[in-house]
Motif scaffolding. Structure first.
Motif, short mmCIF file in Angstrom:
data_model
loop_
_atom_site.label_atom_id
_atom_site.label_comp_id
_atom_site.label_asym_id
_atom_site.label_seq_id
_atom_site.Cartn_x
_atom_site.Cartn_y
_atom_site.Cartn_z
N ASP A 81 -0.29 -40.46 9.32
CA ASP A 81 1.00 -40.46 10.03
C ASP A 81 0.99 -41.36 11.24
O ASP A 81 2.04 -41.84 11.68
CB ASP A 81 1.36 -39.02 10.45
CG ASP A 81 1.65 -38.16 9.24
OD1 ASP A 81 1.93 -38.74 8.15
OD2 ASP A 81 1.56 -36.92 9.35
N ASN A 105 7.67 -50.34 12.07
CA ASN A 105 6.68 -49.65 11.20
C ASN A 105 7.44 -49.17 9.96
O ASN A 105 8.11 -48.13 9.97
CB ASN A 105 6.06 -48.46 11.94
CG ASN A 105 4.89 -47.87 11.16
OD1 ASN A 105 4.80 -48.00 9.93
ND2 ASN A 105 3.98 -47.20 11.88
N ARG A 133 6.44 -48.02 7.24
CA ARG A 133 5.97 -46.80 6.58
C ARG A 133 6.60 -45.57 7.21
O ARG A 133 7.02 -44.63 6.52
CB ARG A 133 4.45 -46.72 6.67
CG ARG A 133 3.85 -45.50 5.96
CD ARG A 133 2.33 -45.57 6.01
NE ARG A 133 1.75 -44.41 5.36
CZ ARG A 133 1.57 -43.24 5.95
NH1 ARG A 133 1.90 -43.09 7.23
NH2 ARG A 133 1.03 -42.23 5.28
N LYS A 134 6.70 -45.58 8.56
CA LYS A 134 7.25 -44.42 9.28
C LYS A 134 8.73 -44.59 9.61
O LYS A 134 9.33 -43.73 10.26
CB LYS A 134 6.46 -44.19 10.56
CG LYS A 134 4.98 -43.92 10.29
CD LYS A 134 4.19 -43.68 11.56
CE LYS A 134 4.59 -42.36 12.20
NZ LYS A 134 3.76 -42.02 13.36
N ARG A 141 10.30 -46.55 11.69
CA ARG A 141 10.59 -46.61 13.14
C ARG A 141 10.32 -48.03 13.66
O ARG A 141 9.55 -48.77 13.05
CB ARG A 141 9.73 -45.62 13.92
CG ARG A 141 10.10 -44.15 13.65
CD ARG A 141 9.29 -43.23 14.53
NE ARG A 141 9.63 -41.83 14.31
CZ ARG A 141 10.67 -41.22 14.87
NH1 ARG A 141 11.44 -41.89 15.72
NH2 ARG A 141 10.93 -39.96 14.62
#
Length: 506
Positions: free
Chosen positions: A416, A452, A454-455, A457
């Motif tokens: 994460d 980012n 993947r997240k 953000r």
């Protein structure tokens, strides 16, 4: 009103059914529809072959008057097969010195039988005893390879025995017209040995086993017939005495050929089976029969039967397996002690050889099946690998030019916080130089915002979270509009959406 009578034409030997009156002496009229000769023949059948009791038989024949000759004999001598008792004679199947065999119909039981009829009319008690001894011996036996006896009797001066009718051919005919391979020969002799052992267990010695007394039925199964010379071990018969040679010379054991009837036992039948085995393996008999070397001998010890030089079936037929050759030669040993002690021992050796052959065939078939399966799997693997090489691009080519999201999915997994998850059970801890570079070591250029993917953000380039991100997860954004276009949310720590947008210089 009697049923039609089947007449055999003496000219063409074809059978013709003609009507018959109530009197059996009514002469058949007319001519043969095939050759045109008269069906009536006045020449009676003459003579009969004498049996072992020649003096009694000749006296009996001389004492037979014209009145004692039965109506059946009269009809038979004129060419009609006629009837005997309740049996309707249809066809002559065989002719021997002691009697004849007919295919007959039994209306009482509604079936065909093989009817053996004593040739001599009105025989003496001794002749009748010898004839019915066969029926009594065979009637004790119940085996699938022995022809069963249904009935026996005496009608109109004739002795008869009704056997189960077997549709087939004698073994000698099958040997000459359809030679047996070694496996078929072993199977036939195994079944015969089993049948002979069954007879021995019930105290019956055949004493005349030969190809003419073996029928091969329509299913290829051997059937033993003709127990006319059989001897029961539980009876002290006076019909055969020492010095009397009983049997067929070519198939006699040495003790039979030497006239030592009291020394004849189960091993004598085993010898006859060995000669038959030799014959169907090699295609001919092993040699001349034994003859008496020392007249009036009382023992086989010291006797040397005068036989032709005996060879082995393997020497005549190279296709004979050595194991079967040994079995055959042991069964044919001159000395009884060197033969198989029982027919069961002979059958067991043949059965073991046959089972071994079946195992070899099954093993060969299984090996072929395994090889064929392996070849099929190898071919499928080759086809599959060729398809993969032709249709799948290298890993780098597959990821090159992909969208950021696809690139992220194809990239190594991260946690994460954007850190890479180590692979399972590493052999050793990765060195610092082999780790993924962080944002501090990645040149961000003049980018103010970092995304980012993947997240989902985006951050300011100076945000502490960016420093902890793996280099593979860093996406340099041109401006906030691109972040909004990619659906990224602002970071809660650095709040990049609250930063003033720089004014463009005019």
């Amino acid at each position: 009103m009697s049923s039609p009578v089947r007449v055999v034409c003496r000219g063409c030997l074809r059978s013709v059914e003609i009507g018959a009156g109530d009197d059996l002496d009514v002469e058949p009229s007319g001519e043969c529809p095939f050759c045109g000769q008269p069906l009536d023949s006045r020449s009676p059948a003459t003579g009969s072959t004498a049996d072992g009791d020649g003096a009694d038989d000749s006296n009996e024949r001389n004492g037979v008057s014209s009145h004692s000759t039965s109506d059946w004999v009269t009809t038979w001598s004129r060419g009609s097969l006629g009837s005997l008792g309740r049996f309707q004679l249809r066809e002559r199947l065989g002719d021997g010195g002691f009697g004849e065999v007919f295919l007959a119909y039994d209306p009482r039981l509604d079936r065909d039988v093989a009817l053996k009829v004593l040739r001599l009319a009105n025989p003496s008690e001794r002749v009748m005893e010898r004839f019915f001894r066969e029926a009594r011996a065979a009637a004790r036996l119940d085996h699938p390879n022995i022809v069963a006896v249904h009935d026996a009797g005496f009608d109109k001066g004739r002795c008869w025995v009704a056997y189960h009718h077997v549709s087939g051919r004698p073994l000698w005919w099958c040997r000459d017209h359809h030679p047996f391979d070694p496996a078929a020969a072993a199977r036939i002799l195994r079944e015969l040995a089993d049948a002979v052992d069954h007879a021995h267990q019930l105290g019956v010695l055949h004493r005349d086993i030969k190809p003419a007394n073996i029928l091969i039925d329509d299913h290829g199964r051997p059937r033993l017939i003709d127990f006319g010379l059989a001897r029961r071990s539980d009876l002290d018969s006076s019909l055969t005495h020492d010095g009397a040679i009983v049997g067929t010379p070519a198939y006699m054991s040495p003790e039979q050929a030497l006239g030592l009837s009291r020394q004849v036992d189960e091993r004598s039948d085993v010898f006859s089976l060995g000669v038959i085995f030799f014959e169907i393996l090699a295609g001919r008999r092993p040699g001349l029969s034994a003859t008496l070397a020392t007249p009036n001998a009382t023992s086989l010890d010291g006797q040397k039967p005068n036989r032709a030089d005996r060879t082995s079936p393997l020497a005549i037929n190279p296709a004979v397996p050595p194991a079967l050759n040994r079995i055959c030669m042991r069964a044919m040993a001159d000395k009884p002690d060197e033969r198989y002690p029982t027919a069961r021992a002979l059958a067991d050796d043949l059965d073991a050889w046959l089972h071994k052959q079946v195992g070899r065939k099954r093993g060969g078939a299984a090996k072929k099946a395994v090889i064929a399966t392996g070849l099929v799997l190898l071919s499928l693997a080759s086809v599959a690998s060729g398809w993969m090489l032709a249709n799948l691009r290298p890993w780098g080519a597959a990821t090159r030019g992909a969208s950021p999201e696809i690139s992220r999915l194809l990239s190594p997994s991260t946690d994460d916080d954007g850190r890479e998850i180590p692979t399972s059970t590493p052999t050793q801890a990765p060195s610092p130089t082999s780790r993924e570079p962080h944002a501090s070591t990645v040149a961000l250029g003049d980018s103010r915002f970092v995304g980012n993917l993947r997240k989902k953000r985006y951050h300011l380039a100076t945000c502490d979270d960016v420093k902890a991100m793996a280099g593979a997860n860093i996406y340099r954004l041109k401006d906030l509009a691109e972040a909004v276009e990619l659906g990224l949310k602002p970071c809660d720590h650095c709040q990049p959406d609250s930063q003033p947008v720089p004014q463009s210089k005019e």
